[in-house]
Design a protein around this motif. Structure first.
Motif, short mmCIF file in Angstrom:
data_model
loop_
_atom_site.label_atom_id
_atom_site.label_comp_id
_atom_site.label_asym_id
_atom_site.label_seq_id
_atom_site.Cartn_x
_atom_site.Cartn_y
_atom_site.Cartn_z
N VAL A 41 44.16 11.25 26.17
CA VAL A 41 43.13 11.61 27.14
C VAL A 41 41.93 12.15 26.37
O VAL A 41 42.07 13.05 25.53
CB VAL A 41 43.63 12.65 28.15
CG1 VAL A 41 42.54 12.95 29.18
CG2 VAL A 41 44.90 12.16 28.85
N VAL A 42 40.76 11.61 26.66
CA VAL A 42 39.55 11.94 25.92
C VAL A 42 38.53 12.57 26.86
O VAL A 42 38.26 12.04 27.94
CB VAL A 42 38.91 10.68 25.29
CG1 VAL A 42 37.68 11.03 24.46
CG2 VAL A 42 39.94 9.93 24.44
N ILE A 43 37.97 13.72 26.46
CA ILE A 43 36.89 14.34 27.22
C ILE A 43 35.71 14.55 26.28
O ILE A 43 35.89 14.69 25.07
CB ILE A 43 37.33 15.65 27.88
CG1 ILE A 43 38.01 16.59 26.89
CG2 ILE A 43 38.26 15.38 29.04
CD1 ILE A 43 38.48 17.89 27.49
N ILE A 44 34.51 14.55 26.85
CA ILE A 44 33.29 14.58 26.06
C ILE A 44 32.41 15.72 26.55
O ILE A 44 32.10 15.81 27.74
CB ILE A 44 32.53 13.24 26.18
CG1 ILE A 44 33.43 12.07 25.76
CG2 ILE A 44 31.24 13.27 25.33
CD1 ILE A 44 32.84 10.70 26.04
N SER A 45 31.99 16.59 25.63
CA SER A 45 31.09 17.69 26.00
C SER A 45 29.70 17.17 26.30
O SER A 45 29.25 16.16 25.75
CB SER A 45 31.01 18.71 24.86
OG SER A 45 32.16 19.52 24.80
N LYS A 46 29.00 17.86 27.19
CA LYS A 46 27.61 17.53 27.47
C LYS A 46 26.76 17.88 26.24
O LYS A 46 27.17 18.66 25.38
CB LYS A 46 27.13 18.32 28.69
CG LYS A 46 27.96 18.10 29.96
CD LYS A 46 27.83 16.69 30.49
CE LYS A 46 28.73 16.44 31.70
NZ LYS A 46 28.51 17.32 32.84
N PRO A 47 25.55 17.32 26.11
CA PRO A 47 24.74 17.54 24.91
C PRO A 47 24.51 19.02 24.61
O PRO A 47 24.08 19.79 25.48
CB PRO A 47 23.41 16.85 25.24
CG PRO A 47 23.73 15.89 26.31
CD PRO A 47 24.85 16.47 27.09
#
Length: 348
Positions: A94-100
């Motif tokens: 499971v992959v999550i991505i932080s906002k800039p």
């Protein structure tokens, strides 16, 4: 704009804030990636429980610049991720991505009125757009596939609320994607939803017809400003830059969905006050009109934007949380629609 209009827009513009299962940063492998378009960004991948390749599940959270994990005024920790990641970490990466420019974890701040917020940073204002979100997700897929241990027959992009708008775009960009799942996100131009809401308020008698028209006219004036200066990161409408609004509405989620041949699951709440189901219903109609059969449309008739239900049973209000159930439905649907041979990702 009348007070009723402000209240309505406040409800629509505030993204998903989950009070769910919290997992520490140590639960994930952290990678910092970079592309020419996106600059550097941070992804977090659940650590493998066992050896061997596993499917990839990119989970795209909702709107706003909240950290993935945040501390509220009460001292309680919460998360921007609606899915109970721990339930699926054994079977998926499971992959999550932080906002800039936004850290994995931090405390929220509060205005004098008590509204929770997280301060914007220069990177967020400069970069945040549909293109940035889609490009970072696509780059994360490429990186992890190249790294190895990924089952290439199951690469899923799953989006919630604003993330639902992003997910089809990722699949258009990246032909490795095999499934798209969209939870409670608009199909048409997001700005149109505010107009629908104003009309429904007038129709139901919550505001007068004249007040409804005043809201619609004021929205047209604001939208004209956005589209006249679509790349501006200094001009804002309701807390987000013109760049953000224009990028998310230049191409609609439905237009991107229609380019895909891979299985798509679209999940709605019938009593959603953040995302009107009238907008979402249109997607199924358009797939039928075009003879496309790769869309599954699932509606929870009594659920709100967070899959919370309230029903009157024997004179008493019964509350039911169906958020985990909705995510499990998506996982079951993925398994039922598993393809061992790829079909073309985009229409010719």
């Amino acid at each position: 704009m009348k007070k009723a209009g402000y209240i309505f827009l406040f409800l629509l513009l505030h993204g998903f804030m989950a009070v769910g299962q919290i997992f520490p940063k140590s639960f994930f492998e952290h990678y910092q990636l970079s592309t020419k378009k996106t600059k550097s960004f941070d992804i977090y991948v659940t650590k493998p429980v066992a050896k061997g390749p596993k499917p990839l599940l990119i989970y795209l959270d909702g709107s706003g610049n909240y950290p993935i994990e945040y501390k509220t005024k009460s001292g309680r920790y919460s998360t921007s991720i609606a899915m109970n990641i721990g339930r699926y970490a054994k079977d998926y990466y499971v992959v999550i991505i932080s906002k800039p420019g936004t850290p994995f974890s931090d405390s929220l701040q509060y205005s004098h009125s008590g509204r929770a917020f997280y301060p914007e940073n220069a990177s967020y204002k400069e970069l945040y757009s549909l293109d940035w979100r889609a490009e970072t997700a696509s780059a994360a897929i490429d990186f992890l596939v190249k790294k190895g241990d990924v089952d290439k027959n199951k690469i899923i992009v799953m989006g919630y609320s604003e993330g639902s708008q992003v997910a089809p775009k990722v699949a258009v960009l990246n032909k490795k994607v095999t499934h798209v799942v969209c939870f409670v996100g608009n199909a048409l131009n997001q700005l149109y939803d505010f107009m629908i809401g104003a009309r429904l308020q007038a129709y139901s008698g919550k505001i007068s017809a004249e007040e409804g028209q005043e809201i619609v006219d004021s929205l047209y004036r604001e939208y004209a400003k956005i589209y006249e200066n679509p790349t501006s990161v200094t001009e804002n409408w309701y807390g987000e830059s013109y760049l953000k609004w224009s990028s998310f509405t230049q191409t609609t989620p439905l237009e991107n969905m229609l380019k895909l041949h891979i299985p798509i699951l679209y999940v709605a709440g019938g009593r959603d006050n953040n995302q009107t189901i009238l907008d979402m219903d249109y997607a199924k109609l358009e797939f039928l009109r075009k003879g496309k059969k790769n869309l599954t449309y699932k509606v929870y008739p009594n659920a709100d934007h967070y899959f919370q239900e309230e029903k009157v049973v024997d004179g008493k209000v019964k509350k039911t949380d169906r958020l985990d159930e909705a995510h499990q439905y998506a996982i079951d649907w993925i398994n039922a629609n598993h393809q061992t041979e790829r079909t073309p990702t985009t229409a010719k």
